[in-house]
Scaffold this motif. Structure first.
Motif, short mmCIF file in Angstrom:
data_model
loop_
_atom_site.label_atom_id
_atom_site.label_comp_id
_atom_site.label_asym_id
_atom_site.label_seq_id
_atom_site.Cartn_x
_atom_site.Cartn_y
_atom_site.Cartn_z
N ARG A 89 0.84 -1.20 0.00
CA ARG A 89 0.00 0.00 0.00
C ARG A 89 0.87 1.25 0.00
NH1 ARG A 89 -5.35 -0.73 1.25
NH2 ARG A 89 -5.88 -2.86 1.86
N ASP A 133 -0.94 6.83 1.07
CA ASP A 133 -2.35 7.23 1.21
C ASP A 133 -3.28 6.04 1.42
OD1 ASP A 133 -2.40 6.04 -1.28
OD2 ASP A 133 -3.27 7.78 -2.32
N THR A 174 -3.65 3.48 -0.66
CA THR A 174 -4.04 2.86 -1.93
C THR A 174 -3.24 1.58 -2.15
OG1 THR A 174 -4.53 5.03 -2.89
CG2 THR A 174 -4.19 3.21 -4.43
#
Length: 164
Positions: A48, A51, A53
C-alpha cells in the motif's frame, strides 16, 4: 536519486516552530528521516502507498518473464523483484533545515511514478524501454500515521524549550 517533495501544512507548521528554537535542526531531521525510512519499508509487505491505496499487482506478463529467466525468487507482490533491493535500499539524508528520503536505484522513480511502454526509447535490438506499461506504485510519502509520529518527534525537541 530522484526526489518527491511532500508539502504537509501540519508538519511544516511544527518544523517552523522548531526552527525558531533550533538554528540547526539536523538531529531532528535525522530522526524524522530514520522514522520515514522505517515507515516506507513497512509499506512493502502491505503493498500500500502512503495514502493507503493498494499497489497495482504485477502483470501476468511480468510474472511470466521472471519465470522465463528462471529467477530463483518469483514474488507475486508488487515492488518485490527477484533481487528485493528496492525495499532494502531506501535512505535518509538530513541537513540543518530539511530531510530527504529516497532510493538511488535507477528504477525507483519508475516504480514511484510509473512509465509508459517505450517511454525511455528502445534498446539496440528495437525492444521498447520499458517493454510494457508500468503502473505507478507510490512508496514514498507521508501517511496520516506518519504525520502524527513526525509531530510527536518534533514535540520531543520542543519540550525542553517549553519545560519549567
Amino acid at each position: 536519486m530522484f526526489s518527491v517533495e511532500i508539502k504537509n501544512d501540519t508538519v511544516t507548521s511544527g518544523l517552523i516552530r522548531l526552527s525558531t528554537q533550533m538554528a540547526d535542526m539536523t538531529p531532528a531531521m535525522q530522526q524524522i528521516g530514520e522514522y520515514l525510512v522505517m515507515s516506507t519499508k513497512q509499506r512493502f509487505p502491505t503493498g500500500r502507498g502512503p495514502d493507503g491505496t493498494v499497489w497495482a499487482p504485477k502483470s501476468p506478463t511480468t510474472l511470466a518473464r521472471y519465470g522465463a529467466r528462471k529467477s530463483n525468487r518469483i514474488d507475486p507482490r508488487p515492488l518485490f523483484g527477484p533481487s528485493g533491493m528496492l525495499s532494502r535500499q531506501i535512505y535518509p539524508e538530513a541537513g540543518p533545515s530539511q530531510v530527504e528520503v529516497g532510493s538511488n536505484l535507477v528504477y525507483a522513480a519508475v516504480m514511484q511514478f510509473g512509465a509508459r511502454r517505450g517511454q525511455f526509447g528502445n534498446m539496440a535490438n528495437g525492444s521498447p524501454i520499458p517493454w510494457g506499461d508500468i503502473p505507478a506504485r507510490p512508496f514514498l510519502g507521508i501517511s496520516t500515521e506518519d504525520e502524527g509520529n513526525i509531530l510527536a518527534l518534533i514535540a520531543d525537541y520542543l519540550e525542553p524549550a517549553t519545560g519549567p
